[in-house]
Design a protein around this motif. Structure first.
Motif: not given
Length: 292
Positions: A148-161, A207-221
């Motif tokens: 669900e956090l991935e669907h929301q594209q959550c930018a919080s590292m702590d919440q996802a971790a 790799r997540d940036y290249a293929d468009g996969s969710y990664n909280p770091l992509l939204y955090r930084f």
């Protein structure tokens, strides 16, 4: 997501290295005996470390065994224990849901390897689920929260971790009877889970940036095509080190018997070394052949 827990063998005695190798082989044999030969393919150091934490510091009784990987020269292998059987059950459940997550995050062709893995593990998973229903339910619930956090594209590292951290903490909450040891191991495994999630996110960033996969770091930084600046790496390094320090604080509260130095080498050296290697781009997961 697994493959990041390492000891510091140069700082372990020969006997301690043999004990760790024996536990590794013991978990392999336990998986094979309990779930069939295919289940041995999920073996790694992270799951061996889990077995060690669940062992309660008990003596490691080893005997020489031959197997397909070592058909001529037998290897020291830890004999069956309740901790190894529990770790084997948890290993199958964790791997099953990791494969389900891989299917959900991948397209049809990229997801084929995960689909094949679930076909091969289905029988083992059903048995593990029947043996450990509460752990299976909690694992499924935490990964649903993460999805669900991935669907929301959550930018919080702590919440996802936190979702993965609570998943790993459940291994102690469901599998350790002694209340004091359970509380301490819950904290240790929680922060290990948090660290593993974030280090995996850092390792997969490009790799997540290249293929468009969710990664909280992509939204955090504010990254450059999946590459962090030195300042951003330092910030991420500080939050990774915070989890390791919390693990160390928990470690100091318990007597881990013969496993004390092995766990110490992971917490005080191995994880820091892996974190540094991931952030500077020099980390490589060990292959199964090298691990064995």
């Amino acid at each position: 997501m697994f493959g990041y827990v390492r000891t510091a063998p140069d700082h372990l005695s020969q006997q301690e290295q043999q004990n760790f190798a024996g536990m590794y082989c013991g978990l392999c044999h336990t998986l094979g005996r309990r779930y069939g030969a295919v289940s041995r393919m999920i073996l790694n150091y992270d799951l061996t470390f889990l077995a060690i934490l669940l062992s309660g510091g008990e003596e490691c009784r080893c005997e020489k065994h031959r197997c397909v990987v070592h058909p001529f020269c037998g290897r020291a292998c830890a004999q069956p224990t309740a901790a190894l059987e529990l770790a084997a059950d948890y290993s199958v459940i964790l791997t099953w849901w990791q494969m389900q997550d891989g299917i959900a995050d991948s397209g049809f062709f990229r997801g084929l390897k995960y689909r094949l893995a679930t076909v091969l593990l289905r029988k083992a998973y059903r048995k593990a689920k029947a043996l450990q229903p509460k752990f299976d339910e909690r694992t499924c619930h935490q990964l649903q929260e993460l999805a669900e956090l991935e669907h929301q594209q959550c930018a919080s590292m702590d919440q996802a971790a936190d979702t993965f951290a609570r998943l790993l903490a459940a291994a102690a909450e469901e599998g350790v009877a002694d209340p004091t040891r359970r509380r301490v191991l819950t904290q240790l495994l929680y922060h290990l889970g948090r660290w593993v999630y974030l280090i995996d996110a850092a390792d997969d960033l490009k790799r997540d940036y290249a293929d468009g996969s969710y990664n909280p770091l992509l939204y955090r930084f504010a990254h450059d095509h999946g590459v962090l600046t030195a300042e951003q790496q330092a910030e991420l390094g500080r939050t990774l080190d915070l989890s390791i320090r919390q693990m160390a604080a928990a470690y100091e509260l318990l007597d881990f018997g013969i496993w004390s130095n092995v766990i110490c080498s992971v917490v005080y050296e191995g994880l820091y070394a892996v974190g540094t290697a991931v952030l500077n781009g020099t980390f490589h997961r060990r292959s199964k052949k090298r691990e064995k």
